[in-house]
Motif scaffolding. Structure first.
Motif, PDB file in Angstrom:
ATOM      1  N   ALA A  81       0.827  -1.211   0.000  1.00 21.75           N
ATOM      2  CA  ALA A  81       0.000   0.000   0.000  1.00 21.75           C
ATOM      3  C   ALA A  81       0.859   1.257   0.000  1.00 21.75           C
ATOM      4  CB  ALA A  81      -0.933  -0.015   1.214  1.00 21.75           C
ATOM      5  N   ARG A  82       1.967   1.218   0.718  1.00 22.22           N
ATOM      6  CA  ARG A  82       2.862   2.383   0.749  1.00 22.22           C
ATOM      7  C   ARG A  82       3.471   2.630  -0.625  1.00 22.22           C
ATOM      8  NH1 ARG A  82       7.274   2.566   5.429  1.00 22.22           N
ATOM      9  NH2 ARG A  82       5.302   2.685   6.586  1.00 22.22           N
ATOM     10  N   LYS A  84       2.165   1.795  -3.499  1.00 21.10           N
ATOM     11  CA  LYS A  84       1.112   2.285  -4.387  1.00 21.10           C
ATOM     12  C   LYS A  84       0.869   3.775  -4.170  1.00 21.10           C
ATOM     13  CE  LYS A  84      -1.277  -2.153  -4.721  1.00 21.10           C
ATOM     14  NZ  LYS A  84      -2.504  -2.913  -4.375  1.00 21.10           N
ATOM     15  N   ARG A  85       0.891   4.197  -2.893  1.00 23.51           N
ATOM     16  CA  ARG A  85       0.703   5.626  -2.621  1.00 23.51           C
ATOM     17  C   ARG A  85       1.868   6.441  -3.145  1.00 23.51           C
ATOM     18  NH1 ARG A  85      -1.252   3.636   2.446  1.00 23.51           N
ATOM     19  NH2 ARG A  85       0.828   3.967   3.342  1.00 23.51           N
ATOM     20  N   ARG A  88       1.503   6.808  -6.748  1.00 24.74           N
ATOM     21  CA  ARG A  88       0.255   7.508  -7.102  1.00 24.74           C
ATOM     22  C   ARG A  88      -0.552   6.734  -8.148  1.00 24.74           C
ATOM     23  NH1 ARG A  88       2.204  13.889  -7.426  1.00 24.74           N
ATOM     24  NH2 ARG A  88       3.068  13.973  -5.294  1.00 24.74           N
ATOM     25  N   GLN A  91      -4.353   7.790  -8.208  1.00 26.52           N
ATOM     26  CA  GLN A  91      -4.677   9.191  -8.453  1.00 26.52           C
ATOM     27  C   GLN A  91      -5.015   9.407  -9.930  1.00 26.52           C
ATOM     28  OE1 GLN A  91      -1.842  11.979  -6.968  1.00 26.52           O
ATOM     29  NE2 GLN A  91      -1.936  11.235  -4.851  1.00 26.52           N
TER      30      GLN A  91
END
Length: 223
Positions: A81-82, A84-85, A88, A91
């Protein structure tokens, strides 16, 4: 070796021909022991007397073990998850936040829901349609906020482009990206004349998790 063969007397008709004298039993046994002692390799476990007593020799042979090739299963590891953030991934770029770009997705969703509900005939039960929609995927649906504890959200309409665990992300007709929290909100979805209402608090799951979840029937529900 059979001991009776060793100790058998030489036939009389062969004594004069061979020029030998038949040996006694003790002499034959001594000869056999001496012969075996000189012919066989010494065993670390069994002595000569034990071999003569049992009259059986077990040869130790171990089949070489084949080394089994270790199968290393390489499973494809997804991004965390980190990661992927940081990349972005979820987004939507500003130039892609256009309502008309997601109209084909909306058409696909309408056909998907019609097939899911068995055709959505006028005689279809609203409860049946509502149960199907509880586990349906809403990416591409046009949803409208009809009730919310935050009055500014009420009346917001758009195509659902991303469904996360706690929020809906929609693209409005004026090409704006709106993030609507599921909790404390009620949404309406219209499809072929059927209007269904979604209580956001019951949808606080990911789409993949909701498809396998069993929902309890509730008579009323508060925000």
């Amino acid at each position: 070796m059979d001991e009776s063969l060793v100790r058998a007397a030489v036939p009389r008709e062969l004594v004069e021909v061979l020029g030998v004298e038949p040996r006694s039993s003790s002499q034959a046994a001594a000869f056999t022991e001496a012969f075996l002692k000189n012919s066989l390799l010494p065993s670390p476990r069994d002595d000569l007397q034990t071999m003569l007593t049992h009259k059986a020799v077990i040869l130790d042979y171990a089949r070489p073990k084949r080394e089994r090739a270790k199968r290393i299963s390489k499973k494809a590891k997804g991004l965390t998850a980190r990661q992927k953030r940081a990349m972005r991934i979820f987004q939507i770029k500003p130039e892609q936040q256009r309502y008309e770009l997601f109209l084909p997705l909306h058409d696909l969703w309408r056909r998907y829901v019609v097939d899911l509900c068995g055709g959505l005939k006028p005689t279809s039960s609203p409860q049946f349609v509502a149960q199907k929609l509880l586990k349906a995927d809403f990416h591409g649906a046009v949803i409208t906020v009809v009730r919310s504890k935050c009055p500014s959200y009420v009346g917001t309409t758009g195509i659902l482009v991303q469904e996360l665990k706690h929020v809906f992300r929609i693209i409005t007709a004026d090409d704006r990206l709106k993030v609507i929290p599921k909790r404390n909100s009620v949404f309406s979805v219209e499809i072929n004349g059927f209007v269904s209402y979604i209580y956001g608090s019951r949808f606080e799951h990911r789409a993949s998790e909701r498809s396998a979840k069993k929902f309890k029937v509730r008579g009323t529900m508060d925000l």
